[in-house]
Design an enzyme around this catalytic site. Structure first.
Site, PDB file in Angstrom:
ATOM      1  N   TYR A 126       0.836  -1.208   0.000  1.00  0.00           N
ATOM      2  CA  TYR A 126       0.000   0.000   0.000  1.00  0.00           C
ATOM      3  C   TYR A 126       0.863   1.247   0.000  1.00  0.00           C
ATOM      4  O   TYR A 126       0.608   2.204  -0.740  1.00  0.00           O
ATOM      5  CB  TYR A 126      -0.906  -0.015   1.230  1.00  0.00           C
ATOM      6  CG  TYR A 126      -1.580   1.317   1.523  1.00  0.00           C
ATOM      7  CD1 TYR A 126      -2.641   1.763   0.739  1.00  0.00           C
ATOM      8  CD2 TYR A 126      -1.148   2.107   2.584  1.00  0.00           C
ATOM      9  CE1 TYR A 126      -3.257   2.983   1.006  1.00  0.00           C
ATOM     10  CE2 TYR A 126      -1.757   3.326   2.855  1.00  0.00           C
ATOM     11  CZ  TYR A 126      -2.810   3.757   2.066  1.00  0.00           C
ATOM     12  OH  TYR A 126      -3.416   4.971   2.336  1.00  0.00           O
ATOM     13  N   HIS A 127       1.896   1.232   0.805  1.00  0.00           N
ATOM     14  CA  HIS A 127       2.795   2.383   0.892  1.00  0.00           C
ATOM     15  C   HIS A 127       3.509   2.625  -0.426  1.00  0.00           C
ATOM     16  O   HIS A 127       3.582   3.753  -0.919  1.00  0.00           O
ATOM     17  CB  HIS A 127       3.810   2.141   2.010  1.00  0.00           C
ATOM     18  CG  HIS A 127       4.832   3.216   2.136  1.00  0.00           C
ATOM     19  ND1 HIS A 127       6.050   3.157   1.499  1.00  0.00           N
ATOM     20  CD2 HIS A 127       4.808   4.380   2.816  1.00  0.00           C
ATOM     21  CE1 HIS A 127       6.733   4.242   1.784  1.00  0.00           C
ATOM     22  NE2 HIS A 127       6.013   4.996   2.579  1.00  0.00           N
ATOM     23  N   HIS A 128       4.049   1.565  -1.011  1.00  0.00           N
ATOM     24  CA  HIS A 128       4.774   1.707  -2.273  1.00  0.00           C
ATOM     25  C   HIS A 128       3.884   2.287  -3.373  1.00  0.00           C
ATOM     26  O   HIS A 128       4.304   3.178  -4.123  1.00  0.00           O
ATOM     27  CB  HIS A 128       5.318   0.352  -2.718  1.00  0.00           C
ATOM     28  CG  HIS A 128       6.660   0.030  -2.147  1.00  0.00           C
ATOM     29  ND1 HIS A 128       7.799   0.709  -2.499  1.00  0.00           N
ATOM     30  CD2 HIS A 128       7.053  -0.897  -1.233  1.00  0.00           C
ATOM     31  CE1 HIS A 128       8.832   0.216  -1.858  1.00  0.00           C
ATOM     32  NE2 HIS A 128       8.405  -0.762  -1.069  1.00  0.00           N
ATOM     33  N   LYS A 135       8.932   1.996   3.615  1.00  0.00           N
ATOM     34  CA  LYS A 135       9.505   3.311   3.674  1.00  0.00           C
ATOM     35  C   LYS A 135       8.426   4.304   3.980  1.00  0.00           C
ATOM     36  O   LYS A 135       7.329   4.208   3.508  1.00  0.00           O
ATOM     37  CB  LYS A 135      10.178   3.702   2.363  1.00  0.00           C
ATOM     38  CG  LYS A 135      11.338   2.845   2.008  1.00  0.00           C
ATOM     39  CD  LYS A 135      12.007   3.367   0.817  1.00  0.00           C
ATOM     40  CE  LYS A 135      11.131   3.418  -0.371  1.00  0.00           C
ATOM     41  NZ  LYS A 135      10.672   2.145  -0.802  1.00  0.00           N
TER      42      LYS A 135
END
Length: 298
Positions: free
Chosen positions: A151-153, A296
């Protein structure tokens, strides 16, 4: 404040400007991004197919160690992040010191002037595509792949490319913060991949920095919204961008806070899980390698 006002601001005193930075042309990159930014939806689709298809493919196969490649990968990303931070932080510090918070949030002074910060902002945006490769190590090493990671990527890639088309002024904050956290985080994981054993508390500090980044990101968007609503000064950020960014940062904060609680504050069971994952090696949520993955913060 009009465009001429923020084109007349002074620039940071860079000790040295490289030729490739001096030759950087903002408008060319903006035109390219305006014509191509929607391609990232296709990249994200391919990414999802590859990672979940890859998990299915690896289910009946032995995992790959890939320690040497992983060491090189983390070292390269750490070096890139350190350089990016040292080249973009001076612009943010200079703006805050000489022009204040409003200017740092609303006025994109790097447009057509600060080619150093502009070049590394462009590199930052482009880097979100190859960074999808982080997940390859998780899949091939058969490590847990949780929602927060992919999800973050995906959201970082989509938001970064979209924001570049608008020359969003507040991006200077997001870029510098992300470069800073990544500098520490990737250095930590490079050492881990090389079989060094940095103190475990460092991973906790990195996760705390990630949470701080989310809080600051939300605050920047709230300030930008207030400037827009007041109508007393120009603010070079769209309402749509603020909404997207605020939702993104808040969702990251909730997910990272949940992770932090489970990894460090959840009692003995969480502590044992965290230690087990920590012992297994490379992770990307920077906390205790709790879920053995790469996460990240933007």
């Amino acid at each position: 404040m009009n465009k001429m006002d923020y084109m007349e601001v002074t620039l940071p005193n860079y000790s040295y400007v490289f030729n490739f930075e001096e030759e950087f042309i903002h408008q060319d990159t903006r035109v390219w991004m305006m014509n191509n930014w929607t391609n990232c939806f296709y990249y994200c689709g391919i990414y999802m197919i590859l990672i979940f298809g890859g998990q299915h493919f690896m289910a009946s196969r032995p995992k790959y160690e890939l320690r040497g490649v992983l060491s090189l990968w983390n070292t390269l990303l750490a070096s890139f992040s350190i350089i990016g931070f040292t080249r973009t932080a001076p612009e943010l510090i200079h703006v805050l010191r000489n022009y204040g918070l409003y200017h740092s949030v609303c006025i994109p002074s790097f447009i057509e002037q600060d080619r150093v910060s502009g070049f590394w902002t462009w590199m930052f945006v482009l880097s979100k595509l190859p960074e999808l490769g982080d997940t390859v190590f998780i899949v091939l090493r058969k490590q847990p792949l949780i929602f927060l990671h992919w999800y973050h990527h995906i959201t970082v890639l989509l938001y970064s490319w979209f924001s570049y088309t608008e020359y969003t002024a507040s991006a200077r904050w997001f870029v510098v913060m992300n470069y800073c956290v990544h500098s520490i985080m990737y250095s930590y994981y490079a050492l881990r991949a090389m079989r060094y054993s940095p103190p475990k508390w460092i991973s906790m500090v990195i996760t705390a920095l990630q949470l701080t980044q989310m809080i600051v990101g939300c605050a920047i968007n709230v300030w930008a919204h207030q400037y827009l609503e007041s109508g007393q000064a120009e603010c070079h950020i769209s309402r749509v961008n603020i909404k997207l960014s605020l939702m993104m940062y808040f969702s990251y904060f909730v997910l990272f806070a949940r992770f932090f609680h489970k990894a460090y504050l959840g009692g003995k069971s969480s502590s044992k899980s965290g230690k087990k994952a920590y012992a297994n090696g490379n992770g990307h949520i920077a906390a205790a390698d709790y879920s053995n993955e790469k996460l990240k913060a933007n």
